[in-house]
Scaffold this active site. Structure first.
Site: not given
Length: 944
Positions: A336, A334, A104, A108, A381, A18, A106
């Protein structure tokens, strides 16, 4: 979708992540044979305006970017600023044998990976590569063990995106029509704003109560040492068995909650203290209990934001900016995450450091396991922890500034989570006596001793309340036994007043949202950033204060869209979205119920028809709610009583107070400072505003235009303006703007004349044209008079020069070299330290539009509640982080600078000023059109 044995032995592989920073780090771990590129976030999204929607779509689809009539099909477009990057990715893809999507792990990130597939259309094997820390071992393991793209996660993200688009694009226009242009509503941002407004309402309604109590200092009569003090301080607890009132016993109305409590006023408290002057006291009871405190769980996103706010003074956005940098550079996992779980590797690393740094006595026999506490935790996570299988101590990282401070916080919390409990004793001592007038009194003292600090050697959690006592605080009491005689060295009388509920800080608002299960932990930073940027909330110190504008917005939403800002309904929507993510509910039927209402899409729950509550609710969907706007009285929803017939009104140009009917002698009106906290607007303060010369001063009629000229006090100081006729078009291509001009510093509102005003409004004045045909004007700015030639401005020493300076005098000023560079630069107003993101020194400077913070790359103007004297380094970093998050300013308005081009060509002297003026008008018209297009796009984007 695993790598083939053929390509594993040779060939080229494209890895897409990203961010460029992450790409740089990962490239170093993969070596030759791998091309690592960044998507730079989302490459595709819903259109930000109708102009971006393909021509084949018409009607509502062009407005919403979603085809609500055909199963809510989203219309995706490649972002304009990402087209070049998409071309680059396609070029890179053409020369490789495999594609690894390493965004990532997740929702998103999964959605970005899916969009990359849809846009790039790769013809080579594709692998989904996931990792939660950027270390060599983790990256190589991720390459060896890819997985399939999780389409369910993609569907969950898409449903949220569509829901938020429908909410924003349908409700925001209501705010434009009934409150003010440019406002926005959102599924979570509106609820967060309501929380802040409700807290302010509580403060406004709060009535303080006064109460008094007694504090005694009692001595054992023996010399003490630190382990056995000779005296203790105790507070009066009961009189004749009746408990003495404390702050917790009063309601927000200032009255006692229960009757059977003794409320001491000053007179009674002093009389009681006097009657205890010669009283003999003794210990009535000693109660000792074992004390035990277990360590805190490792950090997840919200707890990291809360602690960084308490301990480091970081805002939520700044915390995530610094954490992102630490993650991308391989220092932490990570950032988030909803999880408090540590991997076996992390547990082993933490336990090894406990033994190494604190000794085996601090290590529990078994590893500690922390269960997840977040409902519907969306990702698998780990908790946020130092990366790797051997944690680097803060000193070993080589980090500096805020990256060092945040890493240290995460490292301490992680290590402490695998340490033993803290243990000790808590003691309560009751001391009794009888006053001179026969009343029985009892004082109470509490103490705590920690005999084994355990995890507290490494870490102690902060508190939202600055007066709260932290876990490691000890209060030692003397060794006393029941029946021991004590002497009163001093008995003092103490007066107190109850306080209104504290305003939310970023940390406590994050905590409140999470406890109410509203929104997602990974989005809280952006939510708080949004309500700050929209002007719904501003900061005073660390407190979040709602603006008067937010009162009007929340009032409208509560009255006419009650369900949409209902806390339980919003939380239920979150549950339903998680059910969709787990495959337990279907997205399209749910969206139909939410948007169209009952009867549209059976089989889904949680639509807008469910959980109705509050006035103004209907059983229809969102579309029906925003269709009937006739019942909304714009003036009523923006008016709030202050008292004594005074109303606070939120107008299109800011808040003001008003009393009496218009066009009567009793009518009064005064602007309210935008930085005023709503709970500070009292009747007395309103009277002060009325008394100030800050209303509209009618100066007379312009003999040329026939328009009324008035003087006003505005946000940026006093100014004069004309009142245009009511039928004057205010929007569209024929719109007319009133002439406006700031007062000179030598002028005052109550003394400025009509002649002064007309003179001021004649500015800017064209002084003349230089040899290259560039126009020179004399203008009055916020910071004084100046000349302007193209982009070159020169200050004038005297305001009157604006009207008298000649072309020759102006050319003489421009003939002097303009001082530039370090020698001419003003010294910074304040130095703040090193920015955690750019790692460059941050200073506060004085600019054309006021003080601003800069790291040499990014500039951010100080907000109304900031000041040079009080701004902290953390606040400066936060402002810069917010500015970076917005991206670079649009430069559409700087198209085709005709005058500058002409100047470069050594234009013939015969070229007339008239031709120059015509060229200028053409450029101005183009610029205005470009600005209008840009503004339309920005307004559409705001509604999300």
């Amino acid at each position: 979708m695993s790598p083939t044995s053929e390509t594993a032995q040779g060939g080229r592989r494209l890895v897409i992540v990203e961010s460029p920073a992450k790409a740089k780090t990962i490239k170093g771990y993969l070596g030759p044979g791998y091309v690592v590129e960044a998507s730079v976030g989302h490459i595709r999204d819903l259109p930000s305006g109708a102009a971006e929607v393909p021509e084949k779509y018409t009607g509502e689809v062009r407005r919403l970017g979603v085809d609500v009539e055909h199963d809510f099909q989203p219309i995706y477009v490649v972002n304009a600023d990402k087209k070049a990057q998409v071309r680059k990715l396609k070029e890179q893809l053409a020369g490789v044998d495999e594609l690894f999507l390493a965004t990532d792990e997740d929702r998103e990130g999964e959605a970005i990976a899916w969009h990359l597939l849809e846009v790039l259309k790769p013809k080579v094997p594709v692998h989904r590569m996931v990792f939660h820390e950027i270390t060599k071992d983790a990256i190589q393991e991720a390459v060896r063990n890819p997985r399939e793209l999780n389409k369910r996660m993609v569907d969950a993200q898409e449903t949220r995106r569509i829901l938020d688009r429908l909410y924003g694009y349908e409700v925001s226009p209501v705010l434009w029509k009934k409150v003010m242009r440019g406002l926005s509503a959102g599924r979570v941002q509106s609820v967060a704003t309501r929380l802040v407004v409700e807290r302010e309402r509580e403060r406004i309604a709060f009535r303080s109560a006064e109460y008094w109590d007694l504090t005694g200092t009692f001595s054992t009569g023996r010399a003490g040492d630190p382990s056995d003090p000779s005296s203790l301080v105790a507070r009066l607890n009961t009189v004749d068995g009746k408990r003495v009132a404390q702050g917790r016993d009063f309601g927000s109305d200032g009255q006692l909650k229960t009757a059977n409590i003794l409320h001491l006023d000053e007179e009674k408290a002093r009389a009681l203290a006097a009657s205890l002057a010669d009283t003999s006291f003794s210990v009535r009871s000693v109660e000792s209990k074992p004390y035990r405190r277990s360590p805190y769980a490792p950090f997840r996103t919200t707890t990291l934001q809360q602690e960084a706010s308490r301990k480091l003074g970081f805002g939520a956005k700044a915390t995530m900016q610094v954490a992102q940098k630490l993650y991308e550079n391989g220092f932490i996992t990570y950032m988030r995450t909803d999880s408090t779980v540590l991997s076996d590797t992390a547990v082993s690393a933490a336990r090894a450091q406990v033994t190494q740094l604190y000794g085996a006595d601090y290590l529990p026999e078994k590893p500690r396991v922390y269960a997840g506490k977040v409902k519907n935790a969306q990702e698998a996570h780990e908790a946020i922890r130092p990366s790797g299988d051997r944690f680097r101590t803060p000193a070993q990282t080589g980090l500096t500034g805020d990256q060092f401070r945040l890493y240290e916080l995460i490292w301490k919390r992680t290590v402490a989570s695998q340490m033993k409990d803290a243990t000790g004793n808590s003691v309560t001592v009751k001391i009794g006596g009888r006053s001179a007038d026969g009343r029985d009194v009892e004082f109470s003292a509490s103490g705590k001793t920690i005999t084994f600090h355990g995890f507290m050697k490494a870490y102690v959690e902060g508190a939202d309340d600055p007066n709260a006592e932290l876990d490691d605080r000890e209060r030692r009491l003397p060794q006393v036994a029941e029946g021991d005689a004590l002497s009163a060295d001093e008995i003092t009388v103490d007066g107190h007043a109850t306080k209104p509920p504290a305003r939310y800080t970023e940390a406590s608002l994050v905590k409140e949202l999470e406890e109410r299960e509203i929104g997602r932990p990974s989005t809280y930073a952006s939510i708080i950033g949004t309500i700050l940027d929209r002007g719904y909330v501003f900061k005073k110190g660390t407190a979040l204060v709602p603006s008067f504008l937010s009162f009007a917005v929340v009032n409208l939403l509560e009255t006419h869209f009650g369900r949409l800002v209902d806390y339980s309904f919003t939380a239920k929507m979150e549950d339903d979205l998680d059910r969709i993510a787990r495959g337990e509910a279907q997205a399209v039927p749910w969206l139909k119920r939410f948007y169209f209402g009952e009867g549209e899409g059976s089989g889904a729950s949680g639509g807008a028809a469910d959980a109705g509550n509050g006035d103004g609710d209907h059983l229809g969907g969102l579309k029906e709610l925003v269709t009937d706007l006739g019942a909304i009285d714009a003036r009523e929803i923006s008016s709030f009583p202050v008292g004594d017939g005074i109303m606070l009104r939120v107008g299109r140009y800011g808040p003001y107070v008003e009393r009496g009917e218009k066009d009567t002698e009793e009518h009064q009106r005064a602007d309210v400072p935008e930085e005023l906290a709503p709970d500070e607007l009292t009747v007395a303060y309103a009277e002060e505003l009325f008394a100030k010369p800050s209303g509209d001063f009618e100066l007379g009629v312009d003999p040329v235009s026939g328009n009324q000229i008035v003087a006003k006090d505005g946000r940026y100081g006093p100014y004069v303006t004309e009142i245009l006729p009511e039928d004057t078009p205010k929007t569209g291509k024929n719109a007319v703007k009133p002439r406006t001009a700031s007062l000179f510093k030598s002028m005052a509102l109550d003394t400025v004349t009509l002649a002064d005003a007309l003179k001021l409004m004649s500015l800017p004045r064209v002084v003349g044209v230089d040899a290259d045909g560039v126009e020179i004007t004399a203008q009055n700015g916020r910071y004084g008079p100046y000349l302007k030639k193209g982009t070159d401005s020169r200050s004038l020493t005297d305001e009157e020069q604006l009207f008298t300076i000649t072309l020759e005098e102006a050319l003489a000023i421009y003939a002097q070299p303009k001082q530039r560079g370090r020698a001419a630069a003003k010294p910074p107003l304040k130095e703040l330290g090193t920015d955690p993101v750019s790692e460059k020194p941050v200073v506060v400077k004085d600019g054309r539009f006021g003080p601003y913070v800069t790291d040499g790359e990014t500039n951010a103007t100080l907000r109304t509640d900031d000041s040079v004297e009080t701004i902290t380094p953390e606040r400066g970093y936060e402002l810069l982080a917010e500015k970076r998050a917005k991206g670079p300013a649009k430069k559409t308005a700087k198209k085709a600078p005709a005058k500058k081009t002409a100047a470069k060509k050594a234009a013939p002297a015969k070229k007339t000023a008239a031709k120059k003026t015509a060229a200028k008008k053409t450029t101005t018209a183009k610029t205005a059109a470009a600005k209008k297009t840009t503004a339309a796009k920005k307004t559409a984007a705001k509604s999300e």
